[in-house]
Write a protein that holds these residues in place. Structure first.
Motif, PDB file in Angstrom:
ATOM      1  N   CYS A 136       0.843  -1.199   0.000  1.00 25.79           N
ATOM      2  CA  CYS A 136       0.000   0.000   0.000  1.00 25.79           C
ATOM      3  C   CYS A 136       0.876   1.246   0.000  1.00 25.79           C
ATOM      4  O   CYS A 136       0.595   2.213  -0.701  1.00 25.79           O
ATOM      5  CB  CYS A 136      -0.914   0.029   1.217  1.00 25.79           C
ATOM      6  N   GLY A 137       1.926   1.210   0.802  1.00 24.15           N
ATOM      7  CA  GLY A 137       2.843   2.336   0.850  1.00 24.15           C
ATOM      8  C   GLY A 137       3.461   2.602  -0.508  1.00 24.15           C
ATOM      9  O   GLY A 137       3.499   3.740  -0.988  1.00 24.15           O
ATOM     10  N   GLU A 192      -7.815  -2.358  -3.312  1.00 21.70           N
ATOM     11  CA  GLU A 192      -8.223  -1.579  -2.145  1.00 21.70           C
ATOM     12  C   GLU A 192      -8.051  -0.086  -2.399  1.00 21.70           C
ATOM     13  O   GLU A 192      -8.929   0.716  -2.102  1.00 21.70           O
ATOM     14  CB  GLU A 192      -7.391  -2.025  -0.933  1.00 21.70           C
ATOM     15  N   LEU A 193      -6.927   0.266  -2.984  1.00 21.53           N
ATOM     16  CA  LEU A 193      -6.614   1.689  -3.130  1.00 21.53           C
ATOM     17  C   LEU A 193      -7.444   2.385  -4.207  1.00 21.53           C
ATOM     18  O   LEU A 193      -7.395   3.598  -4.330  1.00 21.53           O
ATOM     19  CB  LEU A 193      -5.120   1.892  -3.392  1.00 21.53           C
ATOM     20  N   THR A 194      -8.176   1.618  -5.004  1.00 18.27           N
ATOM     21  CA  THR A 194      -9.068   2.288  -5.955  1.00 18.27           C
ATOM     22  C   THR A 194     -10.306   2.811  -5.241  1.00 18.27           C
ATOM     23  O   THR A 194     -11.028   3.644  -5.767  1.00 18.27           O
ATOM     24  CB  THR A 194      -9.524   1.328  -7.074  1.00 18.27           C
ATOM     25  N   LYS A 195     -10.574   2.309  -4.023  1.00 17.61           N
ATOM     26  CA  LYS A 195     -11.757   2.779  -3.286  1.00 17.61           C
ATOM     27  C   LYS A 195     -11.490   4.171  -2.734  1.00 17.61           C
ATOM     28  O   LYS A 195     -10.380   4.466  -2.290  1.00 17.61           O
ATOM     29  CB  LYS A 195     -12.063   1.830  -2.122  1.00 17.61           C
ATOM     30  N   ASP A 220      -6.417   7.002   2.814  1.00 14.11           N
ATOM     31  CA  ASP A 220      -6.423   7.782   4.057  1.00 14.11           C
ATOM     32  C   ASP A 220      -6.661   6.879   5.253  1.00 14.11           C
ATOM     33  O   ASP A 220      -6.062   7.030   6.308  1.00 14.11           O
ATOM     34  CB  ASP A 220      -7.509   8.860   4.005  1.00 14.11           C
ATOM     35  N   GLU A 221      -7.573   5.937   5.067  1.00 14.87           N
ATOM     36  CA  GLU A 221      -7.912   5.024   6.150  1.00 14.87           C
ATOM     37  C   GLU A 221      -6.689   4.168   6.519  1.00 14.87           C
ATOM     38  O   GLU A 221      -6.352   4.002   7.694  1.00 14.87           O
ATOM     39  CB  GLU A 221      -9.093   4.138   5.720  1.00 14.87           C
ATOM     40  N   ILE A 222      -6.005   3.651   5.509  1.00 16.49           N
ATOM     41  CA  ILE A 222      -4.831   2.816   5.775  1.00 16.49           C
ATOM     42  C   ILE A 222      -3.732   3.646   6.432  1.00 16.49           C
ATOM     43  O   ILE A 222      -3.099   3.217   7.387  1.00 16.49           O
ATOM     44  CB  ILE A 222      -4.335   2.150   4.486  1.00 16.49           C
TER      45      ILE A 222
END
Ligand code: ADP
Ligand code: MG
Length: 689
Positions: A227-228, A661-664, A669-671
């Motif tokens: 994710c990072g 996930e990151l397309t949502k 921000d949540e992560i």
């Protein structure tokens, strides 16, 4: 939050213990819980053996026994110990407790029932147990079959301490412990929740529960890492519309036609990938990974020509002036036959020349600009930049890559070239934000560098060889691990070697022009020394590892590496890449200070292979990820439980999940919030760049 509290928050941890914990990187209660047990070393109290069944191979085993007697003794070096003899219905065993452990031994009285854990070896009459841990079994207590953690210890820390503190910390976690992963992912992948996993990684309820806990934490680390990297990619990659270049045209054909050779299949493949990327709407973000001497420069020339034939400009940035000048000369050779105008921008240019160059650039009279980080300066403006190339990328770091792209009103294609061979499995992680093109091997026609491993006894012979090369008109490098003599490290220093070789009366090279190069010199001094060597004025360069990766001195035919055992294979290979660039046979001599068979066997690999990717993989096997040359510069967080080599499948899986996930909306921000809340600084680096 309790997990952000310093460890002294826990009972039993004072300033002294806190210091011991700090030494292993534990500062907060949260850090403590992330100090996972050694994964191969849990002890299974459920699988108790009789004493006569214990294997005497030095492995850690557990058994039940009762105390027979205890006495104190004095061992070799005056080390005091307590010897406790225990027995069960099958045999006796001798438990040795040393020093601070004898405190627990003193409490042992004949007849007490014990659970004993330690390393078992054969003794004179009985089995001998060392590194002992005992646990009293109270009268009438039913032994719970359970699995105990074993932690890596340091200083005065003990297993007992750590277990006690972990239990305290886990009790706090029981009250409050937020998730660190998106709930949907936890459910979808059937991962245990964080609390369950934490409890089971420290005090597993069963082997299965341990396995699940482990799976979760490996997943967690890799997911957050991906994710990072992806968020990094989103932030730094241009959201602007890219330049859509046309199919390969006339200028490319002209460049190819003027080459004194044809592209190798590897080069064709890489060029095909780059050319296709450039023809897309979205900006290219590609790294070209190719071993030293694999022929990356011509690929960059083709990409630059493609930008120009579509009516745009291109630039290429090198980490040092000497490399920039080298590229400038080569690119002029490759590109001018196609009518492409190449300019050079370096620091310290005359004001007037610089102004004129920048004006021409802005007017579009220069097609390709080659330079150092001087390219990044405010007043460097391109008319129509559509391609930014950086060479030897790990020297720049990522922000600079992005900054180069801002030099254009358009979103330019970005091509990064690196000579650090990183195995594919790792590259996915390290270069998570870039697409990868690989070029293995080298173009035909080059003689392989002959590599020799010698020990100290051969030094004078090596020096004779050195002198012979110089007398034949060639040049040589001598690379040392240290700049100056060190009290703590037994290794040759560049200063000493230089002094020895150039000694007025005894030095082998006393009448040969030599130079000393190391990282403490000012950049301008380093450049001047390198330039004199490249020009052939200096014959022998004694240096630390600072010599540039890409420097091309075809007349240099010998490299001597002192204390070669101190370097990784990949780094030795990179160093070796500075020779073997001309038509003469070249040599690389690995001088070792140690003679152990392991050290020699390790270096032997280098003698038998010139494949940087293969050597990087060997390096990984031998020394682990952390040591891999060039990796640390990439700012990866250390992984506690995941293993980039072992867990490649998980990496592929989490990479896909992270992408989804990151397309949502708001997912990132949540992560970020979760990561900051839970891990403080550990993952912050990749999220905040
Ligand atoms: P690097 O990848 O280390 O930057 P270079 O681009 O400097 O490598 O190329 C190394 C050498 O190989 C140069 O002298 C170049 O002219 C030569 N070269 C490149 N491609 C080929 C090829 N296809 N056939 C023969 N020689 C080549
Ligand atoms: Mg190069």
């Amino acid at each position: 939050m309790w997990w952000q509290q310093p460890v002294t928050f826990l009972k039993g941890i004072g300033p002294k213990k806190a210091e011991e914990l700090a030494n292993v990187g534990i500062f907060t209660v949260g850090d403590l819980l992330e100090y996972y047990p050694r994964q191969e070393a849990y002890i299974d109290y459920g699988a108790l053996k009789k004493i006569n069944e214990l294997k005497m191979d030095g492995s850690r085993q557990v058994f039940k026994a009762s105390v027979y007697n205890a006495r104190n003794g004095m061992g070799a070096h005056g080390k005091r110990y307590t010897l406790v003899t225990v027995r069960d219905e099958t045999a006796y065993a001798s438990l040795y407790f040393f020093m601070n452990q004898s405190y627990s031994a003193r409490k042992l009285k004949p007849g007490m029932e014990l659970l004993v854990m330690g390393r078992v070896r054969p003794g004179k009459a009985t089995r001998v147990v060392s590194e002992v841990n005992v646990q009293l079994i109270e009268a009438g207590e039913e032994l719970q079959p359970r699995i105990e953690p074993v932690y890596a210890l340091s200083g005065g820390l003990t297993q007992l301490n750590l277990r006690k503190w972990m239990r305290q910390a886990l009790a706090l976690a029981e009250e409050e412990l937020p998730e660190s992963l998106p709930q949907a992912i936890v459910e979808k992948c059937n991962l245990p929740d964080r609390l369950t996993a934490l409890k089971n990684i420290h005090f597993p309820g069963s082997w299965q529960a341990l396995k699940e806990a482990k799976r979760r934490f490996i997943f967690e680390e890799l997911f957050l890492l991906q994710c990072g990297l992806l968020s990094y990619r989103q932030q730094n990659h241009d959201q602007r519309q890219g330049v859509k270049h046309g199919p390969d045209g006339e200028k490319i054909a002209q460049v190819l036609a003027h080459l004194p050779y044809t592209l190798t299949p590897q080069q064709q493949q890489a060029w095909g990938e780059i050319s296709a990327d450039m023809a897309k709407d979205q900006p290219m973000h590609r790294i070209l990974q190719g071993d030293v001497g694999s022929g990356k420069t011509v690929i960059s020339a083709l990409a630059l020509a493609k930008a120009v034939e579509n009516g745009y400009q291109g630039c290429i940035m090198a980490p040092t002036e000497i490399l920039a000048r080298q590229h400038y000369a080569t690119l002029q050779e490759y590109l001018e036959p196609a009518g492409i105008r190449v300019g050079l921008l370096v620091g310290g240019m005359r004001v007037k020349a610089r102004r004129e160059l920048l004006l021409n650039l802005e007017l579009g009279l220069i097609d390709v600009l080659v330079g150092t980080h001087a390219l990044l300066e405010e007043d460097v403006r391109f008319a129509r930049l559509s391609l930014a190339v950086t060479d030897e990328q790990h020297r720049f770091g990522v922000e600079q890559r992005a900054r180069l792209a801002t030099k254009s009103a358009l979103a330019p294609d970005v091509l990064v070239m690196t000579a650090t061979p990183i195995p594919r499995t790792l590259a996915l992680t390290v270069y998570g934000d870039l697409d990868i093109s690989l070029m293995k091997g080298r173009p035909p026609g080059r003689k392989p560098v002959q590599t020799l491993c010698y020990n100290e006894a051969k030094r004078s012979q090596v020096y004779e060889g050195l002198l012979r090369q110089v007398q034949a008109g060639r040049q040589a490098y001598i690379v040392c691990p240290l700049i100056e003599e060190s009290e703590t490290l037994e290794a040759r220093s560049a200063e000493n070697v230089f002094a020895e070789l150039t000694h007025k009366s005894k030095g082998v090279l006393r009448s040969v022009p030599c130079a000393l190069l190391h990282g403490r010199l000012k950049p301008a001094e380093k450049e001047a020394i390198m330039a004199a060597f490249a020009a052939g004025e200096t014959k022998v360069l004694v240096s630390t590892t600072v010599i540039e990766v890409g420097v091309n001195v075809p007349n240099a035919t010998l490299m001597v590496i002192e204390n070669a055992e101190r370097f990784g294979l990949a780094q030795l290979h990179q160093l070796r890449g500075r020779v073997g660039r001309g038509s003469q046979q070249s040599y690389c001599v690995l001088l070792t200070g140690v003679d152990t068979p392991e050290a020699l066997a390790r270096l032997q690999v280098l003698r038998d292979s010139e494949d940087g990717f293969y050597l990087a993989e060997k390096d990984l096997e031998q020394r682990g990820v952390g040591q891999l040359f060039g990796l640390r510069q990439h700012g990866l967080p250390d992984l506690r439980i995941a293993d980039i080599i072992r867990d490649t499948e998980t990496i592929a899986q989490v990479r896909k999940l992270a992408q989804e996930e990151l397309t949502k909306p708001q997912a990132l921000d949540e992560i970020k919030r979760l990561v900051e809340l839970q891990f403080g600084q550990r993952f912050a680096m990749i999220f905040n760049t």
